[in-house]
Design a protein around this motif. Structure first.
Motif, PDB file in Angstrom:
ATOM      1  N   HIS A 127      51.075 -39.346  49.610  1.00 38.22           N
ATOM      2  CA  HIS A 127      52.080 -38.943  48.634  1.00 38.22           C
ATOM      3  C   HIS A 127      51.961 -39.747  47.340  1.00 38.22           C
ATOM      4  N   GLY A 128      51.632 -41.021  47.441  1.00 34.98           N
ATOM      5  CA  GLY A 128      51.567 -41.894  46.273  1.00 34.98           C
ATOM      6  C   GLY A 128      50.183 -41.996  45.666  1.00 34.98           C
ATOM      7  N   PHE A 129      49.405 -40.935  45.722  1.00 38.38           N
ATOM      8  CA  PHE A 129      48.048 -40.958  45.161  1.00 38.38           C
ATOM      9  C   PHE A 129      48.052 -41.445  43.715  1.00 38.38           C
ATOM     10  N   LEU A 130      49.090 -41.108  42.950  1.00 38.98           N
ATOM     11  CA  LEU A 130      49.159 -41.465  41.537  1.00 38.98           C
ATOM     12  C   LEU A 130      49.347 -42.961  41.332  1.00 38.98           C
ATOM     13  N   PHE A 131      49.816 -43.662  42.384  1.00 41.69           N
ATOM     14  CA  PHE A 131      49.933 -45.117  42.336  1.00 41.69           C
ATOM     15  C   PHE A 131      48.714 -45.797  42.957  1.00 41.69           C
ATOM     16  N   GLN A 132      48.004 -45.074  43.788  1.00 40.13           N
ATOM     17  CA  GLN A 132      46.748 -45.577  44.354  1.00 40.13           C
ATOM     18  C   GLN A 132      45.621 -45.483  43.323  1.00 40.13           C
TER      19      GLN A 132
ATOM     20  N   GLU B 280      58.654 -53.003  52.029  1.00 43.34           N
ATOM     21  CA  GLU B 280      57.264 -52.700  51.699  1.00 43.34           C
ATOM     22  C   GLU B 280      56.616 -51.810  52.749  1.00 43.34           C
ATOM     23  N   GLU B 281      56.946 -52.034  54.024  1.00 42.79           N
ATOM     24  CA  GLU B 281      56.302 -51.248  55.076  1.00 42.79           C
ATOM     25  C   GLU B 281      56.624 -49.766  54.961  1.00 42.79           C
ATOM     26  N   ASP B 282      57.806 -49.431  54.442  1.00 40.38           N
ATOM     27  CA  ASP B 282      58.188 -48.033  54.265  1.00 40.38           C
ATOM     28  C   ASP B 282      57.403 -47.393  53.124  1.00 40.38           C
ATOM     29  N   VAL B 283      57.256 -48.130  52.039  1.00 40.54           N
ATOM     30  CA  VAL B 283      56.456 -47.643  50.906  1.00 40.54           C
ATOM     31  C   VAL B 283      55.012 -47.410  51.339  1.00 40.54           C
ATOM     32  N   LEU B 284      54.462 -48.362  52.092  1.00 39.09           N
ATOM     33  CA  LEU B 284      53.056 -48.256  52.491  1.00 39.09           C
ATOM     34  C   LEU B 284      52.835 -47.068  53.422  1.00 39.09           C
ATOM     35  N   TYR B 285      53.786 -46.787  54.313  1.00 39.71           N
ATOM     36  CA  TYR B 285      53.629 -45.627  55.197  1.00 39.71           C
ATOM     37  C   TYR B 285      53.791 -44.315  54.433  1.00 39.71           C
ATOM     38  N   LEU B 286      54.832 -44.209  53.611  1.00 35.90           N
ATOM     39  CA  LEU B 286      55.167 -42.938  52.973  1.00 35.90           C
ATOM     40  C   LEU B 286      54.226 -42.566  51.833  1.00 35.90           C
ATOM     41  N   PHE B 287      53.700 -43.567  51.130  1.00 34.45           N
ATOM     42  CA  PHE B 287      52.968 -43.299  49.898  1.00 34.45           C
ATOM     43  C   PHE B 287      51.456 -43.479  50.018  1.00 34.45           C
ATOM     44  N   PHE B 288      50.976 -44.145  51.057  1.00 35.03           N
ATOM     45  CA  PHE B 288      49.562 -44.499  51.119  1.00 35.03           C
ATOM     46  C   PHE B 288      48.966 -44.122  52.463  1.00 35.03           C
TER      47      PHE B 288
END
Length: 285
Positions: free
Chosen positions: A259-264, A154-162
């Motif tokens: 990067h993950g604006f579409l998921f935010q 989860e920590e990798d997703v949170l850094y890369l996408f948010f």
């Protein structure tokens, strides 16, 4: 049907690959074919985003050759990824599609539009950039450490996408919860060989070359270009380059987002996508 419940399907293509895919949504519309991000599979698509789009359009999610449940070898360049995607589209017998490319999926979408322009009606390019763009030849050290980790969490997703803000991080945790809600029929996590092949293709695509931007003039399909205002994986400046060089592009930048604006902003972006696709709606050929 939903991203939470859509069955995993498979189809044999002329290139020898058996592609894994999910297909659901509003039949009788031009299908929206989705191209996934680095190391992503069918389950990495956010149900909140895709289901909203599926309410108004048929959606097709798939794994490229050698990724997840699909057989075959991972393509070594995005030109090859484009040919690979076309093999899947041809196997389904599709003659007109809309494209939704996220991250490296946006590289693939551009190649599909260049290799077969009459196939593509409209295109969404999210969190992505053009070949030869700016600051794309490898990631910054911290981003690379998260992106290339053998086992990601989860920590990798949170850094890369948010973004680092508390609000964005909270939205990231909600996203992680959504993509792990499904327990039945989950896709296979792409292996490290797939990671390394995709990473090599990213390096080649990202070699800075302003002459490559001229290729974009050949993409005539109306295109929605969107990103967060501070993308750490494909720097946001590249969205501006896309919008500036594509002949028929609209640019949308989301605040306090990466990067993950579409998921935010899944519901907001799905609404924007649906409106964009509806603007050119007509029956499928």
């Amino acid at each position: 049907m939903s991203q939470y419940t859509a069955p995993n399907l498979s189809i044999d293509a002329a290139n020898g690959t058996t592609y894994a895919y999910r297909r659901y949504g509003k039949r009788g519309t031009v299908p929206v074919v989705f191209f996934q991000h680095f190391r992503g599979n069918l389950d990495n698509w956010d149900p909140a985003l895709v289901d909203d789009i599926a309410n108004e359009h048929e959606v097709i999610l798939f794994d490229a050759s050698g990724v997840g449940l699909s057989t075959g070898s991972v393509p070594r360049s995005f030109q090859e990824f484009g040919r690979d995607a076309l093999a899947f589209v041809d196997a389904l017998g599709l003659t007109e599609v809309d494209l939704f490319g996220f991250s490296i999926g946006g590289f693939v979408a551009q190649e599909v539009a260049l290799q077969r322009p009459h196939l593509v009606r409209r295109m969404i390019l999210a969190g992505t950039g053009p070949q030869g763009g700016r600051d794309m030849h490898g990631w910054i050290d911290e981003a690379r450490a998260h992106a290339m980790k053998d086992v990601q969490g989860e920590e990798d997703v949170l850094y890369l996408f948010f973004s680092p803000s508390q609000e964005s991080q909270n939205k990231g945790k909600e996203f992680v919860g959504r993509i792990f809600t499904r327990t039945e029929g989950r896709d296979t996590t792409p292996d490290l060989a797939a990671r390394d092949a995709q990473a090599a293709a990213i390096i080649e695509w990202g070699i800075r070359d302003v002459a490559k931007l001229a290729r974009l003039a050949n993409i005539q399909a109306p295109t929605l270009v969107a990103n967060g205002d501070n993308d750490v994986m494909v720097p946001t400046v590249n969205s501006y380059l896309l919008a500036g060089h594509l002949p028929n592009a609209t640019l949308s930048i989301y605040p306090d987002a990466s990067h993950g604006f579409l998921f935010q902003y899944p519901h907001e972006f799905a609404g924007e996508v649906n409106a964009f696709l509806a603007a050119g709606a007509r029956g499928p050929r």
